[in-house]
Design a protein around this motif. Structure first.
Motif, mmCIF file in Angstrom:
data_model
loop_
_atom_site.group_PDB
_atom_site.id
_atom_site.type_symbol
_atom_site.label_atom_id
_atom_site.label_comp_id
_atom_site.label_asym_id
_atom_site.label_seq_id
_atom_site.Cartn_x
_atom_site.Cartn_y
_atom_site.Cartn_z
ATOM 1 N N SER A 1 -7.146 -0.451 -4.208
ATOM 2 C CA SER A 1 -6.709 0.906 -3.539
ATOM 3 C C SER A 1 -8.214 1.483 -3.317
ATOM 4 C CB SER A 1 -6.053 2.310 -4.695
ATOM 5 O OG SER A 1 -4.862 1.707 -5.129
ATOM 6 N N THR B 1 1.317 -1.314 -0.624
ATOM 7 C CA THR B 1 -0.028 0.146 -0.165
ATOM 8 C C THR B 1 1.197 1.150 -0.366
ATOM 9 O OG1 THR B 1 -1.904 -1.159 0.856
ATOM 10 C CG2 THR B 1 -1.824 1.035 1.257
ATOM 11 N N THR C 1 -2.097 0.844 -4.952
ATOM 12 C CA THR C 1 -1.538 -0.422 -4.755
ATOM 13 C C THR C 1 -0.668 -1.003 -5.307
ATOM 14 O OG1 THR C 1 -3.713 -0.531 -3.398
ATOM 15 C CG2 THR C 1 -1.921 -2.369 -3.400
#
Length: 331
Positions: A93, A19, A33
């Motif tokens: 994400s 992340t 991500t």
């Protein structure tokens, strides 16, 4: 950016994800991500492979995320290290408090891309920058985003590979010029206002194993009829198209992979399983040559909008074209 927390990705043990925090916007915290392909140490590749010494960063398109494992494997076979980025508010994400896919300016993604490149060792401010070559690859809206990024950041990447990039609006330049004032007005008055749904699900039908296609993926992140589109987002895309039409002046070799034909109809046709049912590929081919000084356009008979999700035969033709191009233009 500190040390990344790499963990096994949902694609399996050969893939890892990390992340990338990006701060916050009007909807709260934002992340991207980064996914990387980690083949077994015993899976050796020839040092003479055409992409040896290369890092690849792949960017998905609209209403999409990275799941094309075969693409990662093929780049590895060509000698590259492969990474893919799920942009903010997409795929891995996407958070519950966010509007899927929404930005009001495609340059917003500069932060996502820079965070990914920093994690890969290609950051702009790296104390010891990587000596490996950087190749960027983008599909559809991702191809438009990376083209604009490359024009704004000369010297960062050594080559650009575009997979059916969305370089022109489906109505062509004349239609885009007519629509632009209306889109701009809507973006100012009601930026998050939704647009009429024009995706009838035909492209998903040609791709998804649930509808007779070949591929399986997470429908929450790649819905059958796409995410709702918003006025400010469409304005950002049209501004990108206008920049392409004016010429971007990208100074690195560019490969554009496209289907040979389009089938854009208000009803389903089996031809959509063997053509691009999203973009007008002839318009994209014409727009591609405005990107830079060295542009190769490869038209693939039987290819879908996402060329690497096509049937085996056209997919192999596309990978052969990529291999030849790498040997010629990105040695």
């Amino acid at each position: 950016m500190g040390e990344l927390d790499w963990r096994e990705d949902l694609l399996g043990e050969r893939f890892q994800q990390a992340t990338l925090p990006l701060g916050s916007d009007g909807e709260g915290d934002v992340v991207a991500t980064l996914v990387r392909f980690r083949p077994p140490l015993t899976d050796l590749v020839s040092p003479f492979a055409p992409a040896h010494g290369t890092d690849v960063l792949y960017l998905h398109g609209w209403s999409d995320y990275f799941f094309q494992t075969g693409l990662a494997e093929r780049w590895h076979g060509l000698g590259a290290r492969f990474y893919a980025l799920d942009l903010r508010k997409y795929g891995r994400s996407l958070r519950e408090h966010q509007t899927p896919g929404y930005v009001a300016d495609l340059a917003t993604y500069d932060a996502d891309i820079e965070a990914a490149l920093t994690a890969m060792g290609h950051g702009e401010d790296a104390e010891r920058p990587s000596r490996r070559r950087l190749v960027l690859m983008g599909h559809s809206t991702g191809g438009l985003t990376l083209s604009l990024w490359a024009a704004r950041h000369p010297g960062r990447a050594q080559a650009l590979v575009l997979n059916s990039p969305w370089l022109e609006f489906q109505t062509g330049g004349v239609g885009r010029a007519f629509l632009t004032p209306l889109v701009q007005l809507g973006a100012r008055v009601q930026p998050l206002g939704t647009l009429p749904q024009v995706d009838l699900g035909f492209y998903s039908r040609s791709v998804s194993a649930d509808f007779g296609g070949e591929w399986s993926y997470e429908p929450r992140w790649r819905p059958a009829r796409g995410f709702p589109a918003h006025r400010a987002w469409l304005n950002a895309v049209i501004e990108g198209h206008a920049a392409v039409a004016a010429g971007l002046g990208i100074d690195v070799p560019i490969l554009t992979l496209l289907s040979a034909r389009s089938t854009i109809l208000p009803r389903w046709s089996d031809q959509m399983r063997h053509t691009d049912s999203v973009l007008v590929v002839d318009d994209i081919a014409r727009a591609a040559v405005r990107l830079g000084s060295t542009v190769t356009v490869a038209r693939i008979e039987g290819a879908l909008h996402d060329v690497v999700l096509s049937a085996t035969a056209p997919r192999e033709v596309a990978y052969a074209a990529l291999t030849r191009w790498l040997s010629a233009y990105a040695p």
